[in-house]
Scaffold this motif. Structure first.
Motif, PDB file in Angstrom:
ATOM      1  N   ASP A   1      86.967  74.391  70.012  1.00 31.12           N
ATOM      2  CA  ASP A   1      85.506  74.857  70.108  1.00 31.12           C
ATOM      3  C   ASP A   1      85.229  75.816  69.174  1.00 31.12           C
ATOM      4  N   ALA A   2      86.160  76.650  69.032  1.00 27.33           N
ATOM      5  CA  ALA A   2      85.918  77.712  67.890  1.00 27.33           C
ATOM      6  C   ALA A   2      85.492  77.315  66.569  1.00 27.33           C
TER       7      ALA A   2
ATOM      8  N   PHE B   1      84.632  74.223  65.886  1.00 32.58           N
ATOM      9  CA  PHE B   1      83.351  73.519  65.978  1.00 32.58           C
ATOM     10  C   PHE B   1      82.216  74.480  65.588  1.00 32.58           C
ATOM     11  N   TYR B   2      82.277  75.713  66.361  1.00 30.41           N
ATOM     12  CA  TYR B   2      81.549  76.785  66.311  1.00 30.41           C
ATOM     13  C   TYR B   2      81.201  77.228  64.920  1.00 30.41           C
ATOM     14  N   LEU B   3      82.233  77.371  64.246  1.00 31.81           N
ATOM     15  CA  LEU B   3      82.204  77.812  62.534  1.00 31.81           C
ATOM     16  C   LEU B   3      81.768  76.789  61.962  1.00 31.81           C
ATOM     17  N   ARG B   4      81.877  75.560  62.230  1.00 27.10           N
ATOM     18  CA  ARG B   4      81.509  74.446  61.233  1.00 27.10           C
ATOM     19  C   ARG B   4      80.104  74.246  61.537  1.00 27.10           C
ATOM     20  N   ALA B   5      79.620  74.507  62.740  1.00 21.77           N
ATOM     21  CA  ALA B   5      78.315  74.303  63.120  1.00 21.77           C
ATOM     22  C   ALA B   5      77.512  75.674  62.523  1.00 21.77           C
ATOM     23  N   ARG B   6      78.097  76.332  61.798  1.00 23.01           N
ATOM     24  CA  ARG B   6      77.374  77.636  61.071  1.00 23.01           C
ATOM     25  C   ARG B   6      77.644  77.371  59.444  1.00 23.01           C
ATOM     26  N   GLY B   7      78.206  76.066  59.321  1.00 24.44           N
ATOM     27  CA  GLY B   7      78.146  75.672  57.706  1.00 24.44           C
ATOM     28  C   GLY B   7      79.500  75.944  57.032  1.00 24.44           C
ATOM     29  N   LEU B   8      80.413  76.448  57.987  1.00 18.40           N
ATOM     30  CA  LEU B   8      81.836  76.832  57.144  1.00 18.40           C
ATOM     31  C   LEU B   8      82.583  75.288  57.179  1.00 18.40           C
ATOM     32  N   ASP B   9      83.284  75.101  56.061  1.00 19.91           N
ATOM     33  CA  ASP B   9      84.072  73.766  56.317  1.00 19.91           C
ATOM     34  C   ASP B   9      85.212  74.004  56.986  1.00 19.91           C
ATOM     35  N   SER B  10      85.835  72.999  57.467  1.00 21.01           N
ATOM     36  CA  SER B  10      86.938  73.011  58.586  1.00 21.01           C
ATOM     37  C   SER B  10      88.156  74.009  57.852  1.00 21.01           C
TER      38      SER B  10
ATOM     39  N   THR C   1      87.952  76.432  55.878  1.00 19.73           N
ATOM     40  CA  THR C   1      87.622  77.753  56.065  1.00 19.73           C
ATOM     41  C   THR C   1      87.584  78.148  57.430  1.00 19.73           C
TER      42      THR C   1
END
Lengths: 438, 481, 248
Positions: free
Chosen positions: A383-384, A386-395, A397
C-alpha cells in the motif's frame, strides 16, 4: 548448561590462563574466579534458551589465541582518518587487539575531574568497581572476559560535569590469523547530573576470523544523561560478542544505539537495571546482514522501581542467507508501578533464504503499567509503495524511500546531530552498494 | 465496593459451584504406573493387540523422557506412582445398554452440572458424550447422527467398532514421542470422544463432550480424535469440571484434529476444572496437548475459555500443511486465587497462502500468574503466509502477573507477520465512572472484562458464549475488595 | 481532458465496474455520488492504477492518451492525482523529503526545472499558509500519527504542490469537522482553473456545498444510472437513492 564436545574448550582457556599467572597480571582473584565459573559452565549451546537461535560454534571451533601482547604491526594515522566518526571533534581512545595505542589516541583537556583513560593503567583505584554490574550474570562469556581481559576504556564524569566533547572509543582488530581473541573491558561511570556522549567503534583491519569478547559496564548517577552510540562494522569473518550492563540512578537518562553491520556472528547482550524511579532508558538498534552473517540482540530490561520508561526499538534488514535474531524481555517487578515500557522489532527480508527469529517478551508482576510490544516480519508494504507511485515516484525510488524510512526510524533517534547524519549516510551507502534492494 | 468482609468471604468460598462429589461405587485401579497397569486398561477396554503394543511403546518412551521445566509455572513434582490410572462407576452385569439404564446418580450428576442427558431435557441441537472419570457413560442423539453418517462415540467404542479409522489416524497429529504428557497419555488413555464426519457432510448438530473427574487420586487421561473428511464441517465443544479436593489431580489429555481438503473443524473448550483455593491447595493440573492438521483449503479454529485448573499448560496448535489453509486461535485465560496458566498456540505455516490469526486475552487477578506462549513459524515454502497475533493482558490487583512469550520465526520473504501485545490494568477512572453511574465495582469489573474478551466470546457457539460469560463473572468474584 | 469509455473492472471474480462512461472537460468539476458498494472507490483506484483490479473492457483516455497501460507513477506524472480515502502512514519518511521528491519527479517529467531545497521550502510554506497548515507538518513522517483530519489536509497540501490536471478526491470529506472541511474545499477551489478538472467522489451532499460541481453523476451497481447538474445532489440528499434505483 552443558559444554559442547568440540575441541577441548574448557582446556584451552585453562592452558592460556597459565600465561596470565606467569605474567603476574593484576586482579588475579577476579580472573581465577572467572576461569572457575567458565570451566563449570563451558560455552553455552543452542540447548540454552538464551542461545537457542545463535550457535557459538564458529567461535568455539576456532583455536583460542588470547592476544596477551600488543601487536607490533604499526598502524598509521591514515587508518584512523578513514573510519566513521573520525572527522568529528572528539577525544579518542584507540585500542588495537585489546591494547591501548597511545600514538593513535588523542585526549584533550576535558572538564575538571573528568577521566578519559585506559582501564589497565587505573586498575588499582577501580578494582572494586570492575564486575560490580556484570558479576551476577551467568553468561559464560563474561566469566571468560573476567579471566582474560587485557584493557579497555575507563571513563569517569564527576557530578555536575559534562564531557566537553564526545569520547570516541576505537577498537581495531588486526585479524591477521584465525582465532585471535581480544578480551576487552570498559567501565563508564557518570556521577549525579553528569552528561556526555560516547561513541564506540569496532573495526577489523584484516580479514581473518578473529574474535572479540567485550564487556562494558555503565553506571549512571541520579539525573545523569548519557548517549552511547555503538557501531560494529567488522569484517565478514569476524566474531563479535558483547555484553553491556547498565545500572541507572533516579531520573537518569540513558540512550544506547547499536548499529550491527559487520561480523559473521555478532551478539549483543544488553542488561538494563532500572532500580530507581524516574529513569528513561532507550535501546535503539539497527542490524543489516547479508551473506551468511548472523546478528543477535538479546536484552533484558528489568524494571524494579516505579515511574520508569524503557523503550526498545530494533529494525533489521536481512539479505542473502543471513539471519537476524532478536530477544527482548521486559521484566516488571511488583514494585515497578507506573512503568511505561515499549518494545518493537521490525524485520525486512530481502531474500528467499534469509531467516528471522524474534521473541519480544513481557513478564509483568505489577498492575498499574503500560506495556506494549510488537514485532513484524515481512516485505515492504505494498500500500505504501502504491501511495508513493501514485505521487509520481517510480517503484524503485519508492522502495528505496521506504527502506530509507525503515533505517531512518532508528537513525533519527540519535540526539547528536552530526553523528546522526554521518550514520544515516553510512547505513544508506551500505544498503545501496551491497544489498539487493530491487 | 459496598460489600462487607463477610460477603467477600462468601464470594470466595462459594465461587466453585461444581465442587460436589457424587457418591457412587467405583471400580478403581490401585495407584501406580507400570506395564501391568497398561495391560489392565487395554484388557478392560477389550482392545486389539496393535493398540496395546502402541501403548507399551509410548510407555517405554515416556520412561526415557523428563518432565518439561520451560513453562512459566511452579508446582511440586508429580508422583506418577501415587495416581490411579483407571476409575469407573461400577457396572452391574453387562452394563447399561442405553442411557435409560444408566445409574440415576450419574444422570443426576450431569443434571446438576447443567448437562441433562435423558431424553426429555436434552439440550436441543447438541449431542453430548458424557465422560465420568475413565469411562464414557453415554452419548445422546447417536441415532440422529448416524443417519447423517456421522460417527460420534467414546473412543473405546470406536476402537472396537471402527478400528480401521482409529488406527489410520491416531497418533498421526500428536505422536507419542511429541512430549512428556503426550507420551503418558498415549500409554494410559482411558476414554474420550471419537468423531468422524464423512465427505461433504455438514454435521447436523453441535457435538459436545462433558468431562467430569469424580474419584479421588485419579488422573484423567482422555484422548479425542476428530476426523473431518473432504468438504465436511463440524463444530465441537468440550466442558470440564471436578470436585473440590485438597489434593492436586492430574488431567493430561491429547486431542488430535484432522481436517482434510476443504474441511472445517471448530473446536471450543470451556475448561472449568477445580482451580484450588487461595493458598494454592488442591485443584487440577491440566497438562494438555491439542493439535490439528489442515490439508488444502481446510480450516481449524480453536476457541478456549480457560477459567479453571490450578495449573494449565496447553497450546492448541495448527499445522497448516495444505495450501490456502487457515488456522485460528481465540483464547480467554483467567487466573485468580493462586492459579497459574501457561497457554497459547503454535501456528506452523508449511503450505502456500496459509493464514493464521491469534487472539489471546489473559486476565490475572488475585495471586494468579498468566502467561501467553506462542509460536508462529513460517517455513521456506510457505509463500504469502500471513499471521496476525494480538495478545492482551489485563491485571486486576497487584499480586498477580501477566507475561507474554511469543516466538516468531520466518524463513520466507513474502511472509507477513504482525504481533501486537498490550498489558493494562482496569483503570481507577473507569471504575469510578461506572460507580458514578450507579454500578457496583464488581459489576464494573465484570463489564470491563467482558468487553476485553468480546472478540473471543464472539467465536463461541451462541449457547456456550452465554455460559462462558457467566463463568467468567463467577470466577472473578472476590477479585476486587 | 478525460474520457472514460465502457470501463469494466473486477476484483478476483467479482465484477465491480460494469461499463462506466464519463466525459470530463477542462475547467469542470464532476461529482460522483452513490450508495456504499456501488463502485465509487474502485473507480478512483482504477483511475490511479492500483494493482489487484482486472480491467476487463473499456478505455480511459487522458488528453487523448490511454492511461490504463501506464504505471501508477506515470499516471501521476501525466497529471492524475488521487486524494486517498485512507491516506497511508509511512513512519520514518520525512514529509518534506517525500513531497520534494514527488514534486521534482513531476516537474522533471513536465520539463520544468527541479526545485532546490530552498525554493521548495519557500513554495511549500506559502502553500501551507494558504491552507492554514502548521509548519510542524513538514517535520513529521508522512501521515504517521496524524489525526484523520490532518491526513486529509495533508492530501490537499500534496495536491496543491503537485498541481495535477485531473484530481480525483475519494471521500475526502469523510471524518472531517466543519473547519477541516472548509480548508479542504478551499484548497480544491483554489486549484481549479481552465486547464484542469476535478472528480469529487462523495457519499454526502455536504461537501458539494463548498465545492460546487458542474455535473453530478449517480453510480449504482457499477454503472452511472443518472447524471445531472448540482440540483441532483440536493434531490439525493432529500430523497435518498431508492427512487433512482427503482427506475434503473
Amino acid at each position: 548448561m552443558s559444554s559442547t564436545t568440540v575441541i577441548n574448550l574448557a582446556e584451552e582457556p585453562a592452558n592460556a590462563f597459565a600465561e596470565i599467572k606467569r605474567r603476574g597480571t593484576a586482579l588475579l582473584p577476579l580472573r581465577q574466579d572467572g576461569l572457575a565459573r567458565f570451566q563449570e559452565s563451558g560455552f553455552p549451546t543452542t540447548n540454552d534458551e538464551d542461545w537457542r537461535f545463535t550457535s557459538l560454534k564458529p567461535f568455539t571451533e576456532m583455536p583460542f589465541e588470547t592476544m596477551f601482547e600488543p601487536t607490533i604491526q604499526t598502524i598509521g594515522q591514515s587508518v584512523i582518518n578513514g573510519i566513521a566518526f573520525s572527522q568529528h571533534d572528539t577525544d579518542r581512545l584507540v585500542f588495537v587487539d585489546g591494547h591501548l595505542s597511545s600514538e593513535l589516541s588523542q585526549i584533550s583537556n576535558q572538564s575538571e575531574g573528568v577521566i578519559v583513560s585506559n582501564l589497565a593503567s587505573a586498575l588499582t583505584t577501580i578494582e572494586d568497581k570492575i564486575g560490580a554490574l556484570s558479576g551476577k550474570d551467568q553468561n559464560p562469556l563474561i566469566a571468560l572476559n573476567d579471566a582474560f581481559f587485557t584493557d579497555g576504556a575507563w571513563i569517569h564524569i564527576p557530578a555536575n560535569q559534562a564531557l566537553s566533547k564526545p569520547v570516541h572509543l576505537v577498537f581495531l582488530y588486526t585479524a591477521i590469523k584465525d582465532g585471535q581473541a581480544s578480551h576487552i573491558r570498559n567501565l563508564i561511570i557518570a556521577e549525579a547530573n553528569a552528561k556526555g556522549t560516547i561513541l564506540e567503534s569496532h573495526i577489523s583491519l584484516g580479514q581473518a576470523a578473529a574474535s572479540t569478547n567485550v564487556v562494558t559496564e555503565t553506571q549512571l548517577g541520579d539525573g545523569s544523561n548519557l548517549e552511547h552510540i555503538k557501531l560494529q562494522d567488522q569484517s565478514s569473518l569476524a566474531i563479535h560478542l558483547a555484553s553491556l550492563h547498565s545500572k541507572l540512578g533516579s531520573d537518569a537518562r540513558y540512550a544506547f544505539h547499536s548499529f550491527a553491520l559487520g561480523a559473521q556472528l555478532s551478539r549483543n547482550n544488553l542488561r538494563m537495571d532500572l532500580a530507581k524511579p524516574g529513569i528513561e532508558c532507550m535501546l535503539n538498534g539497527l542490524y543489516m546482514t547479508r551473506g551468511r552473517q548472523l546478528a543477535d540482540h538479546h536484552m533484558i530490561v528489568n524494571h524494579a522501581a516505579p515511574y520508569c520508561n524503557s523503550h526498545e526499538y530494533f529494525n533489521g534488514i536481512l539479505d542473502d542467507q543471513s539471519r537476524g535474531v532478536f530477544h527482548g524481555r521486559i521484566l516488571v517487578e511488583p514494585e515497578a508501578q507506573k512503568t511505561d515500557a515499549k518494545q518493537t522489532n521490525k524485520n525486512l527480508i530481502l531474500s528467499d533464504e534469509a531467516t528471522v527469529n524474534t521473541k519480544p517478551q513481557l513478564e509483568i508482576y505489577a498492575d498499574d503499567v503500560k506495556c506494549t510490544h510488537g514485532a513484524t516480519i515481512g516485505e515492504l508494504d505494498n500500500d505504501a509503495i502504491f501511495y508513493l507511485r501514485a505521487r509520481g515516484l517510480d517503484s524503485q525510488t519508492a522502495r528505496r524511500m521506504l527502506m530509507h524510512g525503515f533505517t531512518g526510524e532508528i537513525v533519527e533517534r540519535i540526539q547528536h546531530n552530526t553523528i546522526r547524519d554521518e550514520l544515516n549516510e553510512l547505513v544508506w551507502g551500505r544498503l545501496e552498494n551491497e544489498y539487493h534492494l530491487n | 465496593m459496598s460489600t462487607s468482609a463477610d460477603t467477600i468471604d462468601e464470594f470466595v468460598s462459594s465461587d466453585y459451584k461444581y465442587g460436589f462429589i457424587t457418591d457412587i461405587e467405583s471400580e478403581s485401579l490401585e495407584p501406580g504406573l507400570n506395564e501391568d497397569v497398561i495391560q489392565f486398561i487395554s484388557a478392560k477396554k477389550d482392545e486389539p493387540e496393535w493398540l496395546l503394543e502402541w501403548r507399551l511403546k509410548a510407555f517405554r518412551h515416556f520412561e526415557k523422557m523428563e518432565n518439561p521445566t520451560w513453562p512459566h509455572v511452579k508446582y511440586p513434582p508429580v508422583n506418577f506412582q501415587e495416581i490411579s490410572y483407571y476409575s469407573a462407576p461400577k457396572k452391574k452385569g453387562d452394563g447399561p445398554k442405553s442411557l435409560d439404564e444408566v445409574d440415576p446418580k450419574l444422570l443426576e450428576t450431569y443434571e446438576k452440572l447443567g448437562v441433562p442427558l435423558h431424553e426429555r431435557a436434552r439440550l436441543a441441537g447438541v449431542a453430548v458424550d458424557a465422560v465420568f472419570d475413565s469411562e464414557s457413560i453415554g452419548t445422546t442423539f447417536k441415532e440422529d447422527l448416524a443417519k447423517a453418517g456421522v460417527i460420534f462415540c467414546p473412543i473405546s467404542e470406536a476402537v472396537r467398532e471402527h478400528p480401521e479409522l482409529v488406527r489410520k489416524y491416531i497418533g498421526t497429529v500428536v505422536p507419542y514421542t511429541d512430549n512428556y504428557y503426550a507420551a503418558l497419555n498415549s500409554a494410559v488413555f482411558s476414554d474420550g470422544s471419537f468423531v468422524y464426519i464423512p465427505k461433504g457432510t455438514r454435521c447436523p448438530m453441535e457435538l459436545s463432550t462433558y468431562f467430569r473427574i469424580n474419584a479421588a487420586n485419579t488422573g484423567q487421561f482422555e484422548r479425542t480424535l476428530i476426523v473431518a473428511e473432504e468438504s465436511s464441517h463440524v463444530s465441537y465443544l468440550e466442558g470440564c469440571t471436578a470436585p473440590m479436593r485438597d489434593e492436586n489431580q492430574l488431567h493430561a489429555a491429547v486431542v488430535e484434529l484432522v481436517a482434510l481438503d476443504n474441511a472445517e473443524i471448530k473446536y471450543s473448550t470451556v475448561q472449568n476444572w477445580y482451580p484450588g483455593d487461595e493458598e494454592g491447595r488442591g485443584g487440577i493440573y491440566n497438562f494438555v496437548t491439542k493439535r490439528g492438521i489442515c490439508k488444502t483449503n481446510a480450516k481449524i479454529s480453536w476457541t478456549q475459555v480457560e477459567t479453571g485448573s490450578a495449573i494449565t499448560w496447553k497450546y492448541p496448535s495448527v499445522i497448516l500443511q495444505g495450501n490456502n489453509s487457515i488456522g485460528e486461535f481465540y483464547s480467554i485465560a483467567l487466573t485468580n486465587k493462586a492459579q497459574q496458566a501457561d497457554t497459547g498456540t503454535k501456528m506452523v505455516h508449511i503450505g502456500k497462502n496459509t493464514r493464521s490469526t491469534i487472539i489471546s486475552k489473559g486476565i490475572s487477578a488475585g495471586k494468579g500468574q498468566n502467561s501467553y506462549r506462542g509460536l508462529v513459524q513460517v517455513g521456506k515454502k510457505a509463500s504469502n503466509a500471513r499471521n496476525f497475533s494480538q495478545c492482551d493482558s489485563l491485571l486486576i490487583g497487584n499480586k498477580c502477573g501477566a507475561h507474554t512469550f511469543p516466538y516468531i520465526e520466518a524463513k520466507n520473504p513474502t511472509a507477513s507477520i504482525e504481533h501486537e501485545a498490550t498489558t493494562s490494568k482496569i483503570g481507577e477512572d473507569q471504575i469510578f465512572y461506572c460507580n458514578q453511574r450507579g454500578l457496583e465495582t464488581q459489576d464494573a469489573v465484570n463489564m470491563i472484562v467482558n468487553g476485553f474478551c468480546k472478540e473471543v466470546f464472539r467465536e463461541l457457539p451462541m449457547e456456550f458464549a452465554v455460559e462462558a460469560q457467566k463463568l467468567l463473572d463467577v470466577s472473578l468474584e472476590g477479585s476486587v475488595g | 481532458m478525460l474520457e472514460i469509455k465502457n470501463l469494466q473492472a473486477r476484483i478476483d471474480e467479482k465484477q465491480i465496474l460494469k461499463g462506466i462512461n464519463l466525459s470530463v472537460k477542462s475547467g469542470e468539476v464532476h461529482a460522483i455520488m452513490g450508495p456504499n458498494g456501488s463502485g465509487k472507490s474502485t473507480l478512483a483506484s482504477v483511475l490511479a492504477g492500483r494493482e489487484g483490479y482486472d480491467i476487463t473492457d473499456g478505455e480511459v483516455l487522458l488528453q487523448g492518451n490511454d492511461i490504463l497501460e501506464m504505471s501508477p507513477e506515470e499516471r501521476a506524472r501525466e497529471g492524475v492525482f488521487l486524494a486517498f480515502q485512507y491516506p497511508v502512514e509511512i513512519p520514518g519518511v520525512n514529509s518534506t523529503y517525500f513531497l520534494r521528491s514527488a514534486v521534482n519527479q513531476i516537474r522533471k517529467h513536465r520539463g520544468d526545472e527541479e526545485l532546490d531545497a530552498m525554493k521548495f521550502l519557500k513554495l511549500v510554506k506559502t502553500k501551507m499558509k494558504e491552507l492554514g497548515l502548521a509548519e510542524e507538518f513538514l517535520k513529521r513522517p508522512v501521515n504517521a500519527g496524524f489525526s484523520g483530519g490532518e491526513k486529509k489536509r495533508n492530501e490537499i497540501l500534496q495536491m496543491t504542490m503537485l498541481d495535477p490536471s485531473l484530481a480525483v478526491l475519494d471521500e475526502t470529506d469523510s471524518g472531517l469537522d466543519i473547519d477541516a472541511l472548509r480548508i479542504v474545499a478551499d484548497g480544491v477551489n483554489r486549484l481549479k482553473n481552465q486547464n484542469n478538472a476535478q472528480i469529487v467522489i462523495t457519499h454526502y451532499q455536504r461537501l458539494l456545498d463548498y465545492i460546487v460541481p458542474d455535473f453530478v453523476h449517480v453510480l449504482y451497481d457499477g454503472c452511472i444510472i443518472k447524471s445531472g447538474d448540482k440540483t441532483l445532489a440536493h434531490d439525493l440528499e432529500e430523497k435518498g437513492y431508492d427512487w433512482l434505483i427503482k427506475d434503473s
